[in-house]
Design a protein around this motif. Structure first.
Motif, mmCIF file in Angstrom:
data_model
loop_
_atom_site.group_PDB
_atom_site.id
_atom_site.type_symbol
_atom_site.label_atom_id
_atom_site.label_comp_id
_atom_site.label_asym_id
_atom_site.label_seq_id
_atom_site.Cartn_x
_atom_site.Cartn_y
_atom_site.Cartn_z
ATOM 1 N N ALA A 258 -78.333 35.235 -13.744
ATOM 2 C CA ALA A 258 -78.282 35.115 -15.210
ATOM 3 C C ALA A 258 -77.800 33.736 -15.619
ATOM 4 O O ALA A 258 -78.346 33.112 -16.542
ATOM 5 C CB ALA A 258 -77.369 36.190 -15.786
ATOM 6 N N GLU B 208 -78.815 39.250 -10.628
ATOM 7 C CA GLU B 208 -77.404 39.602 -10.807
ATOM 8 C C GLU B 208 -76.718 38.503 -11.615
ATOM 9 O O GLU B 208 -77.394 37.718 -12.273
ATOM 10 C CB GLU B 208 -76.727 39.871 -9.451
ATOM 11 N N GLY C 74 -74.305 44.125 -14.780
ATOM 12 C CA GLY C 74 -74.571 45.506 -14.386
ATOM 13 C C GLY C 74 -75.137 45.600 -12.982
ATOM 14 O O GLY C 74 -74.723 46.444 -12.180
ATOM 15 N N ASN C 75 -76.081 44.713 -12.656
ATOM 16 C CA ASN C 75 -76.669 44.726 -11.314
ATOM 17 C C ASN C 75 -75.652 44.314 -10.254
ATOM 18 O O ASN C 75 -75.676 44.830 -9.129
ATOM 19 C CB ASN C 75 -77.883 43.793 -11.269
ATOM 20 N N ASP D 226 -77.513 39.352 -23.426
ATOM 21 C CA ASP D 226 -78.300 40.403 -22.758
ATOM 22 C C ASP D 226 -78.558 40.089 -21.286
ATOM 23 O O ASP D 226 -78.345 40.956 -20.422
ATOM 24 C CB ASP D 226 -79.616 40.633 -23.503
ATOM 25 N N PRO D 227 -79.025 38.865 -20.933
ATOM 26 C CA PRO D 227 -79.202 38.562 -19.505
ATOM 27 C C PRO D 227 -77.903 38.656 -18.710
ATOM 28 O O PRO D 227 -77.902 39.160 -17.578
ATOM 29 C CB PRO D 227 -79.747 37.125 -19.516
ATOM 30 N N ARG E 28 -77.029 42.287 -18.217
ATOM 31 C CA ARG E 28 -77.920 42.855 -17.199
ATOM 32 C C ARG E 28 -77.511 42.388 -15.804
ATOM 33 O O ARG E 28 -77.455 43.174 -14.852
ATOM 34 C CB ARG E 28 -79.355 42.435 -17.492
#
Length: 230
Positions: free
Chosen positions: A182, A178, A25-26, A18-19, A22
């Motif tokens: 992560a 970003e 995606g950023n 998940d991190p 995320r």
């Protein structure tokens, strides 16, 4: 597969899916938005740089030299800390927006030089032909110069986009979560540097591979039937 766990414990990486998603995606948001805005900024800067009037080309030349002469990290910090003082309305912006602005200003300068080279590569005879049939300056730009300049600048623009994607890693220093952030999070919690930074590298490689496939598709589309017949 057990021997692989000694070098790269993918089970830990899976726990941080998940991190990493995320962060990925950023990274894509920052890179995509910055690239589009850098192109939008670079085109008028290139046209101003080619102007015969010093009032237009001197400020642009100074701006390009400033960007080239100073590290991107310094420019990010200048935008992050100085922009709210210059433009009070930006005080409510998120760190992501400050990062996008910094990347846009940085890469917009390089894009302007790429676009300028592409425009100068258009045969002069075609521009003169546009004048001969009564085209205005804006019409010559729209129908003759910019379409050909775009095709000529596509390869260097792809290279610049690759550099931009890697530059998004610096946004972690202004608290943008970003891809690098992560990986740093996983390493700080589990102390697994190999897994953390190899996963980061793999993420950037995937982005770059997808970008290359898209760029190839665009070049085939621009080349038309002649390319497809090969």
């Amino acid at each position: 597969m057990n021997w692989l766990l000694d070098y790269y414990n993918w089970r830990i990486v899976v726990q941080y899916t998940d991190p990493f998603l995320r962060g990925l995606g950023n990274t894509l948001i920052a890179a995509g938005a910055s690239l589009v805005l850098a192109v939008m900024l670079g085109v008028p800067l290139a046209l101003a740089r080619m102007s015969s009037r010093a009032l237009f080309w001197r400020p642009v030349a100074g701006y390009v030299q400033f960007v080239r002469a100073t590290p991107l990290l310094v420019q990010i910090y200048l935008v992050y800390y100085a922009l709210p003082e210059i433009i009070p309305a930006s005080k409510g912006w998120s760190e992501m927006w400050f990062g996008i602005v910094a990347l846009t200003l940085h890469h917009g300068a390089y894009v302007s030089e790429i676009v300028r080279s592409g425009i100068e590569s258009v045969p002069r005879g075609q521009i003169e032909g546009g004048k001969a049939v009564g085209m205005s300056y804006l019409q010559r730009l729209r129908y003759i110069v910019l379409p050909q300049a775009f095709v000529n600048t596509l390869p260097p623009l792809i290279g610049q986009a690759a550099v931009l994607i890697k530059d998004t890693s610096l946004l972690s220093l202004i608290a943008v979560f970003e891809l690098v952030a992560a990986g740093v999070l996983m390493n700080s919690e589990r102390v697994v540097p190999s897994e953390s930074f190899l996963t980061i590298a793999a993420g950037y490689l995937v982005i770059y591979a997808v970008m290359l496939m898209l760029s190839k598709g665009v070049r085939i589309w621009l080349a038309g039937p002649a390319w497809n017949a090969r």
